[in-house]
Design a protein around this motif. Structure first.
Motif, PDB file in Angstrom:
ATOM      1  N   THR A  89      39.055  48.852  33.924  1.00 22.67           N
ATOM      2  CA  THR A  89      38.769  47.669  34.743  1.00 22.67           C
ATOM      3  C   THR A  89      39.060  47.908  36.224  1.00 22.67           C
ATOM      4  OG1 THR A  89      40.974  46.708  34.367  1.00 22.67           O
ATOM      5  CG2 THR A  89      39.241  46.128  32.798  1.00 22.67           C
ATOM      6  N   HIS A  91      37.332  49.872  37.837  1.00 21.59           N
ATOM      7  CA  HIS A  91      35.999  50.185  38.349  1.00 21.59           C
ATOM      8  C   HIS A  91      35.134  48.925  38.290  1.00 21.59           C
ATOM      9  CE1 HIS A  91      36.780  54.540  38.342  1.00 21.59           C
ATOM     10  NE2 HIS A  91      37.456  54.309  37.233  1.00 21.59           N
ATOM     11  N   TRP A  92      34.223  48.792  39.245  1.00 26.20           N
ATOM     12  CA  TRP A  92      33.341  47.628  39.286  1.00 26.20           C
ATOM     13  C   TRP A  92      32.575  47.493  37.969  1.00 26.20           C
ATOM     14  CZ3 TRP A  92      33.783  44.078  42.877  1.00 26.20           C
ATOM     15  CH2 TRP A  92      34.159  44.411  44.183  1.00 26.20           C
ATOM     16  N   HIS A  93      32.576  46.302  37.408  1.00 20.94           N
ATOM     17  CA  HIS A  93      31.884  46.104  36.145  1.00 20.94           C
ATOM     18  C   HIS A  93      31.529  44.639  35.929  1.00 20.94           C
ATOM     19  CE1 HIS A  93      36.071  45.126  35.227  1.00 20.94           C
ATOM     20  NE2 HIS A  93      35.640  44.460  34.160  1.00 20.94           N
ATOM     21  N   THR A 120      42.312  41.243  42.567  1.00 20.78           N
ATOM     22  CA  THR A 120      41.024  41.361  41.886  1.00 20.78           C
ATOM     23  C   THR A 120      39.914  41.169  42.904  1.00 20.78           C
ATOM     24  OG1 THR A 120      41.930  40.510  39.811  1.00 20.78           O
ATOM     25  CG2 THR A 120      39.542  40.487  40.042  1.00 20.78           C
ATOM     26  N   GLY A 192      26.984  48.269  37.407  1.00 15.31           N
ATOM     27  CA  GLY A 192      28.421  48.430  37.242  1.00 15.31           C
ATOM     28  C   GLY A 192      28.757  49.638  36.396  1.00 15.31           C
ATOM     29  N   HIS A 243      33.229  42.666  39.150  1.00 15.13           N
ATOM     30  CA  HIS A 243      34.644  42.509  39.450  1.00 15.13           C
ATOM     31  C   HIS A 243      35.395  43.781  39.092  1.00 15.13           C
ATOM     32  CE1 HIS A 243      34.172  41.251  35.244  1.00 15.13           C
ATOM     33  NE2 HIS A 243      35.439  41.562  35.049  1.00 15.13           N
ATOM     34  N   ARG A 244      36.563  43.936  39.691  1.00 19.99           N
ATOM     35  CA  ARG A 244      37.442  45.051  39.366  1.00 19.99           C
ATOM     36  C   ARG A 244      38.860  44.704  39.794  1.00 19.99           C
ATOM     37  NH1 ARG A 244      36.165  49.895  43.806  1.00 19.99           N
ATOM     38  NH2 ARG A 244      36.660  48.682  45.680  1.00 19.99           N
TER      39      ARG A 244
END
Length: 268
Positions: A89, A91-93, A120, A192, A243-244
Protein backbone atom coordinates in the motif's frame (compact mmCIF):
# COMPACT_ATOMS: atom_id res chain seq x y z
CA UNK A 1 -24.43 23.80 11.17
CA UNK A 2 -22.59 21.72 8.58
CA UNK A 3 -19.79 23.50 6.76
CA UNK A 4 -17.45 22.26 4.05
CA UNK A 5 -13.94 23.39 3.14
CA UNK A 6 -11.99 22.27 0.07
CA UNK A 7 -8.78 20.37 0.84
CA UNK A 8 -7.21 20.85 -2.58
CA UNK A 9 -7.94 22.33 -6.01
CA UNK A 10 -9.06 19.04 -7.59
CA UNK A 11 -10.29 16.89 -4.72
CA UNK A 12 -11.06 16.62 -1.05
CA UNK A 13 -13.43 18.32 1.34
CA UNK A 14 -13.39 18.70 5.12
CA UNK A 15 -16.80 18.59 6.79
CA UNK A 16 -17.36 20.28 10.14
CA UNK A 17 -20.41 20.83 12.29
CA UNK A 18 -21.62 17.24 12.24
CA UNK A 19 -23.38 16.39 15.49
CA UNK A 20 -25.73 13.58 14.42
CA UNK A 21 -24.60 10.79 12.12
CA UNK A 22 -28.17 9.45 11.97
CA UNK A 23 -29.46 12.65 10.35
CA UNK A 24 -30.42 11.81 6.76
CA UNK A 25 -29.56 15.35 5.68
CA UNK A 26 -26.04 14.89 7.03
CA UNK A 27 -25.68 11.57 5.19
CA UNK A 28 -26.96 13.12 1.95
CA UNK A 29 -24.47 15.98 2.25
CA UNK A 30 -21.63 13.53 2.90
CA UNK A 31 -22.56 11.39 -0.12
CA UNK A 32 -22.79 14.44 -2.36
CA UNK A 33 -19.41 15.75 -1.17
CA UNK A 34 -17.86 12.33 -1.64
CA UNK A 35 -19.21 12.02 -5.18
CA UNK A 36 -17.90 15.35 -6.42
CA UNK A 37 -14.77 15.80 -4.30
CA UNK A 38 -13.63 12.18 -3.95
CA UNK A 39 -12.19 12.43 -0.42
CA UNK A 40 -14.16 13.37 2.69
CA UNK A 41 -12.44 14.30 5.98
CA UNK A 42 -14.12 14.58 9.39
CA UNK A 43 -11.55 15.55 12.02
CA UNK A 44 -11.75 14.04 15.49
CA UNK A 45 -14.94 12.05 14.94
CA UNK A 46 -13.31 9.27 16.99
CA UNK A 47 -15.64 6.40 16.10
CA UNK A 48 -15.44 3.04 17.82
CA UNK A 49 -15.93 -0.03 15.62
CA UNK A 50 -19.68 -0.27 16.14
CA UNK A 51 -20.20 3.41 15.36
CA UNK A 52 -17.98 3.17 12.30
CA UNK A 53 -19.96 0.25 10.94
CA UNK A 54 -23.27 2.06 11.59
CA UNK A 55 -22.00 5.19 9.82
CA UNK A 56 -20.65 3.11 6.93
CA UNK A 57 -24.03 1.40 6.49
CA UNK A 58 -25.64 4.81 6.05
CA UNK A 59 -23.45 5.23 2.96
CA UNK A 60 -24.18 1.78 1.54
CA UNK A 61 -23.90 -1.97 2.20
CA UNK A 62 -20.74 -2.85 4.14
CA UNK A 63 -18.52 -5.65 2.88
CA UNK A 64 -17.40 -8.30 5.35
CA UNK A 65 -14.48 -10.28 3.91
CA UNK A 66 -13.68 -13.30 6.06
CA UNK A 67 -16.82 -12.46 8.05
CA UNK A 68 -15.43 -9.21 9.49
CA UNK A 69 -16.78 -5.77 8.69
CA UNK A 70 -13.79 -3.99 10.31
CA UNK A 71 -10.30 -4.62 8.95
CA UNK A 72 -7.26 -3.60 11.01
CA UNK A 73 -4.59 -1.81 8.97
CA UNK A 74 -1.22 -2.28 10.66
CA UNK A 75 2.27 -3.44 9.74
CA UNK A 76 2.40 -5.30 13.07
CA UNK A 77 1.76 -9.02 12.35
CA UNK A 78 0.33 -9.35 15.86
CA UNK A 79 -2.43 -6.88 14.90
CA UNK A 80 -2.98 -7.82 11.27
CA UNK A 81 -2.47 -11.10 9.47
CA UNK A 82 -2.18 -9.03 6.28
CA UNK A 83 0.82 -7.01 7.54
CA UNK A 84 3.16 -8.35 4.84
CA UNK A 85 0.66 -7.71 2.05
CA UNK A 86 0.01 -4.18 3.36
CA UNK A 87 3.57 -3.19 2.43
CA UNK A 88 2.18 -2.92 -1.08
CA UNK A 89 0.00 0.00 0.00
CA UNK A 90 3.05 2.29 -0.10
CA UNK A 91 2.54 2.34 -3.88
CA UNK A 92 -0.24 4.21 -5.68
CA UNK A 93 -3.21 1.92 -6.15
CA UNK A 94 -6.98 1.54 -6.43
CA UNK A 95 -8.59 -1.26 -4.43
CA UNK A 96 -10.51 -4.11 -6.04
CA UNK A 97 -9.12 -3.75 -9.56
CA UNK A 98 -9.02 -7.55 -9.81
CA UNK A 99 -12.70 -7.91 -8.83
CA UNK A 100 -15.61 -7.67 -11.26
CA UNK A 101 -17.26 -4.95 -9.15
CA UNK A 102 -15.01 -2.53 -7.22
CA UNK A 103 -15.85 -1.23 -3.77
CA UNK A 104 -17.70 2.08 -3.90
CA UNK A 105 -15.86 3.72 -1.01
CA UNK A 106 -13.48 3.08 1.86
CA UNK A 107 -13.59 4.55 5.38
CA UNK A 108 -10.59 4.74 7.72
CA UNK A 109 -10.57 5.75 11.37
CA UNK A 110 -7.19 6.59 12.89
CA UNK A 111 -6.65 4.74 16.18
CA UNK A 112 -2.90 5.34 16.49
CA UNK A 113 -0.69 7.50 14.27
CA UNK A 114 3.01 7.35 13.46
CA UNK A 115 5.31 9.89 15.10
CA UNK A 116 7.03 10.40 11.73
CA UNK A 117 5.45 9.80 8.32
CA UNK A 118 2.43 7.58 7.83
CA UNK A 119 0.23 10.08 6.03
CA UNK A 120 -2.04 9.04 3.18
CA UNK A 121 -1.86 10.56 -0.29
CA UNK A 122 -4.81 10.69 -2.66
CA UNK A 123 -4.93 11.58 -6.36
CA UNK A 124 -7.99 12.08 -8.54
CA UNK A 125 -8.04 10.17 -11.81
CA UNK A 126 -11.25 12.03 -12.67
CA UNK A 127 -9.30 15.30 -12.69
CA UNK A 128 -6.35 13.66 -14.41
CA UNK A 129 -8.57 12.48 -17.26
CA UNK A 130 -10.45 15.77 -17.57
CA UNK A 131 -7.19 17.71 -17.93
CA UNK A 132 -5.74 15.59 -20.73
CA UNK A 133 -5.71 17.11 -24.21
CA UNK A 134 -8.14 15.84 -26.81
CA UNK A 135 -5.35 14.06 -28.68
CA UNK A 136 -4.15 12.34 -25.51
CA UNK A 137 -7.66 11.18 -24.70
CA UNK A 138 -8.00 9.66 -28.16
CA UNK A 139 -4.71 7.84 -27.59
CA UNK A 140 -6.01 6.16 -24.42
CA UNK A 141 -9.66 5.56 -25.30
CA UNK A 142 -10.35 1.99 -26.35
CA UNK A 143 -7.30 0.57 -24.60
CA UNK A 144 -7.76 -2.27 -22.15
CA UNK A 145 -5.59 -3.04 -19.14
CA UNK A 146 -5.00 -6.26 -17.21
CA UNK A 147 -4.73 -5.92 -13.43
CA UNK A 148 -3.09 -8.49 -11.17
CA UNK A 149 -2.13 -8.95 -7.54
CA UNK A 150 1.28 -10.09 -8.77
CA UNK A 151 2.01 -6.73 -10.44
CA UNK A 152 1.47 -4.89 -7.15
CA UNK A 153 3.45 -7.36 -5.05
CA UNK A 154 6.42 -7.30 -7.44
CA UNK A 155 6.90 -3.65 -6.49
CA UNK A 156 7.57 -4.87 -2.94
CA UNK A 157 9.29 -8.17 -3.81
CA UNK A 158 10.89 -7.84 -7.27
CA UNK A 159 12.59 -11.22 -6.91
CA UNK A 160 9.93 -13.48 -5.40
CA UNK A 161 10.42 -17.08 -4.38
CA UNK A 162 8.58 -19.77 -6.32
CA UNK A 163 6.25 -20.13 -3.34
CA UNK A 164 5.46 -16.41 -3.27
CA UNK A 165 4.87 -16.34 -7.00
CA UNK A 166 2.55 -19.34 -6.83
CA UNK A 167 0.58 -17.66 -4.04
CA UNK A 168 0.20 -14.42 -5.99
CA UNK A 169 -0.91 -16.25 -9.11
CA UNK A 170 -3.65 -18.09 -7.28
CA UNK A 171 -5.56 -14.82 -7.29
CA UNK A 172 -7.40 -14.02 -10.53
CA UNK A 173 -6.40 -11.27 -12.93
CA UNK A 174 -8.97 -8.89 -14.35
CA UNK A 175 -9.23 -7.02 -17.64
CA UNK A 176 -11.00 -3.67 -17.85
CA UNK A 177 -11.08 -0.49 -19.91
CA UNK A 178 -8.16 1.81 -19.18
CA UNK A 179 -10.69 4.65 -19.27
CA UNK A 180 -13.78 3.82 -17.24
CA UNK A 181 -16.99 5.48 -18.36
CA UNK A 182 -19.69 5.16 -15.73
CA UNK A 183 -23.42 5.00 -16.27
CA UNK A 184 -23.66 8.68 -15.29
CA UNK A 185 -21.06 9.60 -17.92
CA UNK A 186 -18.17 10.43 -15.57
CA UNK A 187 -14.79 9.09 -16.68
CA UNK A 188 -11.66 8.10 -14.81
CA UNK A 189 -8.45 6.15 -15.32
CA UNK A 190 -8.09 2.59 -13.98
CA UNK A 191 -4.38 2.54 -13.21
CA UNK A 192 -1.99 2.03 -10.29
CA UNK A 193 0.18 -0.71 -8.83
CA UNK A 194 -2.03 -3.57 -10.02
CA UNK A 195 -1.92 -2.41 -13.66
CA UNK A 196 0.14 -5.18 -15.22
CA UNK A 197 -0.04 -4.49 -18.95
CA UNK A 198 -2.03 -2.99 -21.81
CA UNK A 199 -3.70 -5.65 -23.93
CA UNK A 200 -2.05 -6.11 -27.34
CA UNK A 201 0.88 -3.79 -26.63
CA UNK A 202 4.58 -4.64 -26.42
CA UNK A 203 5.69 -5.01 -22.77
CA UNK A 204 8.13 -2.07 -22.88
CA UNK A 205 5.63 0.19 -24.64
CA UNK A 206 2.87 -0.87 -22.24
CA UNK A 207 5.00 -0.18 -19.16
CA UNK A 208 6.02 3.22 -20.48
CA UNK A 209 2.41 4.22 -21.12
CA UNK A 210 1.19 3.07 -17.69
CA UNK A 211 4.07 4.81 -15.89
CA UNK A 212 3.46 7.98 -17.88
CA UNK A 213 -0.24 8.00 -16.98
CA UNK A 214 0.49 7.35 -13.30
CA UNK A 215 3.00 10.21 -13.18
CA UNK A 216 0.45 12.51 -14.86
CA UNK A 217 -2.38 11.51 -12.52
CA UNK A 218 -0.41 11.92 -9.29
CA UNK A 219 1.02 15.37 -9.89
CA UNK A 220 0.47 17.88 -7.10
CA UNK A 221 -2.49 19.70 -8.67
CA UNK A 222 -4.55 16.48 -8.71
CA UNK A 223 -3.45 15.30 -5.24
CA UNK A 224 -4.04 15.77 -1.52
CA UNK A 225 -1.90 14.51 1.36
CA UNK A 226 -3.65 13.77 4.64
CA UNK A 227 -1.64 13.98 7.84
CA UNK A 228 -3.49 11.83 10.35
CA UNK A 229 -4.58 12.81 13.83
CA UNK A 230 -6.06 10.29 16.25
CA UNK A 231 -9.83 10.10 15.77
CA UNK A 232 -9.82 11.33 12.16
CA UNK A 233 -12.24 9.70 9.76
CA UNK A 234 -11.47 9.79 6.05
CA UNK A 235 -13.76 8.35 3.38
CA UNK A 236 -12.82 8.16 -0.28
CA UNK A 237 -14.30 7.18 -3.61
CA UNK A 238 -12.38 3.98 -4.24
CA UNK A 239 -13.24 3.88 -7.95
CA UNK A 240 -11.66 7.18 -8.99
CA UNK A 241 -9.10 8.00 -6.29
CA UNK A 242 -5.61 6.56 -6.34
CA UNK A 243 -4.14 6.36 -2.85
CA UNK A 244 -1.02 5.28 -1.02
CA UNK A 245 0.40 5.31 2.50
CA UNK A 246 3.52 7.38 3.04
CA UNK A 247 6.49 5.53 4.59
CA UNK A 248 6.71 5.09 8.34
CA UNK A 249 8.59 2.89 10.77
CA UNK A 250 7.07 -0.64 10.72
CA UNK A 251 7.50 -0.75 14.50
CA UNK A 252 5.25 2.30 14.75
CA UNK A 253 1.94 2.00 16.58
CA UNK A 254 0.15 3.36 13.48
CA UNK A 255 -3.21 1.56 13.34
CA UNK A 256 -6.23 2.30 11.19
CA UNK A 257 -9.61 0.58 11.26
CA UNK A 258 -11.14 0.17 7.80
CA UNK A 259 -14.67 -0.44 6.59
CA UNK A 260 -15.53 -0.88 2.93
CA UNK A 261 -18.76 0.13 1.21
CA UNK A 262 -19.88 -2.23 -1.55
CA UNK A 263 -19.98 -1.01 -5.12
CA UNK A 264 -22.91 -1.36 -7.50
CA UNK A 265 -21.28 -0.86 -10.90
CA UNK A 266 -18.88 -3.27 -12.59
CA UNK A 267 -15.65 -2.22 -14.27
CA UNK A 268 -16.46 -1.72 -17.94
Amino acid sequence: MIETTALGPSLGVQVTGIDNLDDETVIARCLEALKWRGVLLIRGLDLDDDAQVRFSRKLGPVLAPAGKEVFVVSLDPAKSRSAEYLKGTFHWHIDDTTNDVPAKATMLTARHVAMVGGGTEFASTYAAWENLSESERKRYEGLRVVHSFEAAQRLVQPNPTDEQLAGWRRLPTHESSLVWTRKDGRQSLVIGATADHIVGMRPDESRELLDELLAWSTQERFAYTHEWQVGDVVIWDNTGMLHRALPYDPSSERTMHRTTIAGDEAWS
